[in-house]
Design an enzyme around this catalytic site. Structure first.
Site, short mmCIF file in Angstrom:
data_model
loop_
_atom_site.label_atom_id
_atom_site.label_comp_id
_atom_site.label_asym_id
_atom_site.label_seq_id
_atom_site.Cartn_x
_atom_site.Cartn_y
_atom_site.Cartn_z
N HIS A 195 0.82 -1.22 0.00
CA HIS A 195 0.00 0.00 0.00
C HIS A 195 0.84 1.26 0.00
CE1 HIS A 195 -3.19 -2.89 0.75
NE2 HIS A 195 -3.87 -2.04 0.02
N GLU A 201 -11.59 -10.42 -5.29
CA GLU A 201 -10.16 -10.42 -4.99
C GLU A 201 -9.72 -11.68 -4.25
OE1 GLU A 201 -9.08 -7.00 -2.59
OE2 GLU A 201 -10.91 -7.12 -1.40
N ASP A 246 -4.81 -8.38 -4.60
CA ASP A 246 -5.07 -9.52 -3.71
C ASP A 246 -5.41 -10.78 -4.49
OD1 ASP A 246 -4.59 -8.72 -1.03
OD2 ASP A 246 -6.29 -7.35 -1.19
N CYS A 260 -9.88 -2.68 -10.40
CA CYS A 260 -9.34 -1.53 -9.65
C CYS A 260 -7.97 -1.85 -9.04
CB CYS A 260 -10.32 -1.05 -8.58
SG CYS A 260 -10.68 -2.30 -7.34
C1 PEP Z 1 -6.67 -5.14 -4.68
O1 PEP Z 1 -6.53 -6.02 -3.84
O2 PEP Z 1 -6.32 -5.26 -5.88
C2 PEP Z 1 -7.26 -3.84 -4.30
C3 PEP Z 1 -7.62 -2.96 -5.21
O3 PEP Z 1 -7.39 -3.55 -2.97
P1 PEP Z 1 -6.13 -3.22 -2.03
O4 PEP Z 1 -4.92 -3.02 -2.92
O5 PEP Z 1 -6.46 -2.00 -1.28
O6 PEP Z 1 -6.02 -4.43 -1.18
MG MG Z 2 -7.44 -5.86 -1.90
#
Ligand code: PEP
Ligand code: MG
Length: 539
Positions: free
Chosen positions: A188, A430, A454, A501
């Site tokens: 993140h 995910e 994920d 996303c």
């Molecule tokens: C993902 O897992 O691709 C996602 C968009 O959520 P995050 O990266 O916040 O886990």
């Molecule tokens: Mg995620």
């Protein structure tokens, strides 16, 4: 000149001096003092300085984030004057003849433990405040224990690694770029760098130190190279590259206001990922067709305690108003794994990525979940808010979510509150479970959004935080692409739309593949919108 190689997270060239951020995680040293009076006076001076710092932070926060969020810094000032807290520190100094840093830390631990053991979640949250005020005093008493990043002037930040909560609090005004020794491209911290549009590299792998402070450097976010004390030739080459990139960005600017349409007339939605209100500016600036993922957990991570319904309402309302009739997809909090907020007091886990995170926290702490849902349904009146739920693995979870939504709506109705009934709701795809159950899920929700970060981690059994998996990590692995196709087919069979996303959505080498699969929407960091539009228009 010497050169260090890392992995690129966000492209761009940054030129400036290095600021090395070394974290001290050791507890303060304990030593016997000679003069009790002097030590108490030392403590009082540090406390007064801490109060002054907090006054400054309060004033800044008042302007930047409003009274609701700034209030916590007023509370911290009051806590510094709390008689029990002060008496305990002074007693530690007096009876044990220990230094002030050690006395503060002893009191901090005892008080934090006391708060954490209380039943009331609000009081439990105060443990984080005790840690915060205490470490402020300790870092004033011993500046080498200061754990916060302060950039007084523009600099390239170099550090071991940053927690996501530290990244969101970085002073973006003076942050030219950053390089971390550890880290991974789908962590993140890396995602935040991309969202904020800051050139960054991770996993440079060599140990760096404060000797680098003030040295001139150039970070090349295209190649992942960091040049320290670059020679004339490198400076000239990098300046030329920077100029070329600026020309390229200017050219992309011409695509603003144009459609995301292929040569044969296929249209696709390109939305933006965002993490806080500050990102809205670049979302609008880059002409996003909507917000495809608002990671609402960052609101929680930026806060010292659970954000209230009204504080959240103001943030969501501002987003809805700014985006107008464009879809504004807000994901309910996805705390857990690498995204931590101390006041949630989550127990340490053996495998945090497989632990209590995302919707699992919401369904075990309904009061936290319902507060967020209330804020979202109220704010939805002001624009086109859609709600999305992370980490779904079962039909039962979706049913449980709907029962909380019904409860929240009934409460709002009874209270006579203004809220919107017909909010689009969707889920993240995910987990492998959600791919297999996508046909069932598609009958229950309005849309899917694929979280490839994920989905890749769980499909390939490869930790997204671990960059040393090297050649084994393949985000475009055929099994991941097949999973995306399965989810797309399941959504379309029920007439529902589906987007991506996760970070893979911005991979221009896969844009054509995604279009062929029938993906309806791609949500990417704001800086990736125009390059993606350019790609779509070339196909
Ligand atoms: C993902 O897992 O691709 C996602 C968009 O959520 P995050 O990266 O916040 O886990
Ligand atoms: Mg995620």
């Amino acid at each position: 000149m010497f050169t260090i190689e890392g992995i690129s997270v966000f492209q761009g060239i940054a030129i400036g001096p290095i600021h090395y951020f070394g974290k001290s995680d050791s507890a303060p040293e304990k030593y016997e003092i000679e003069n009790i009076e002097d030590e108490i006076a030392r403590y009082e001076v540090a406390k007064a300085a801490a109060k002054e710092q907090l006054e400054g932070i309060y004033d800044k926060a008042l302007i930047e984030v409003g009274e609701e969020h700034a209030f916590i810094f007023e509370i911290h000032q009051m806590m510094l004057d709390d008689p029990d807290y002060n008496d305990s520190i002074i007693e530690n100094i007096t009876t044990r003849k220990v230094n002030a840093e050690y006395a503060v830390t002893e009191t901090e631990n005892a008080f934090a433990e006391l708060f954490a053991s209380m039943d009331d979640p609000y009081m439990q949250g105060r443990a984080a405040d005790i840690h915060d005020i205490s470490s402020r005093i300790v870092s004033i008493l011993s500046p080498e224990m200061d754990n916060s990043v302060r950039l007084g002037s523009p600099a390239i930040l170099v550090a071991e690694d940053f927690a996501p909560s530290e990244t969101v609090q970085l002073d973006k005004k003076n942050l030219l770029a950053f390089a971390t020794i550890e880290g991974s491209v789908t962590s993140h911290t890396a995602i935040l760098a991309r969202t904020m549009g800051i050139p960054a590299i991770v996993k440079v792998g060599v140990s760096l130190s404060s000797d680098l402070n003030g040295k001139d450097a150039i970070l090349d976010g295209f190649t992942g190279l960091l040049y320290i004390e670059p020679d004339e030739e490198t400076i000239a080459a990098m300046l030329a590259k920077k100029k070329e990139h600026e020309v390229h960005l200017k050219k992309l600017d011409e695509l603003k206001g144009k459609e995301n349409i292929t040569k044969d007339g296929r249209k696709i939605h390109i939305y933006a990922n965002a993490g806080n209100l500050n990102d809205l500016e670049s979302v609008v600036e880059n002409d996003a067709g909507g917000i495809g993922l608002f990671r609402s957990e960052f609101l929680y991570m930026e806060s010292q305690t659970y954000p209230t319904e009204d504080a959240q309402f103001e943030v969501y309302k501002k987003m809805a108003q700014t985006m107008g009739d464009k879809r504004t997809i807000i994901r309910t909090l996805d705390i857990g794994a690498d995204k931590q907020a101390a006041y949630f007091e989550l127990a340490p886990e053996e495998n945090p990525a497989l632990g209590l995170r995302g919707i699992r926290i919401c369904l075990t702490r309904p009061e936290v979940f319902k507060t967020q849902l209330r804020a979202l349904f109220r704010a939805a009146v002001y624009g086109n808010i859609c709600i999305m739920f992370p980490m779904i693995i079962s039909v039962g979870e979706i049913e449980e979510i709907y029962s909380y939504i019904d409860e929240v709506k009934a409460e709002l109705r009874e209270e006579g509150q203004l809220f919107r009934e017909d909010v689009e709701t969707g889920i993240m795809i995910e987990t492998p479970a959600s791919v297999f159950l996508a046909p069932e899920f598609a009958t229950l929700v309005d849309f899917f959004s694929i979280g490839t970060n994920d989905l890749t981690q769980y499909t390939l059994a490869l930790d997204r935080q671990n960059n040393s998996l090297g050649k084994f990590y393949d985000p475009a692995h055929p099994s991941v692409l097949r999973a995306i196709k399965m989810a797309a087919d399941a959504a379309h069979a029920e007439g529902k739309w589906i987007g991506i996303c996760g970070e893979l959505g911005a991979n221009l080498e896969l844009t054509e593949t995604f279009l062929k699969m029938g993906i309806d929407e791609l949500s990417v960091s704001p800086a990736s919108i125009l390059p993606l539009r350019d790609k779509v228009r070339s196909l």
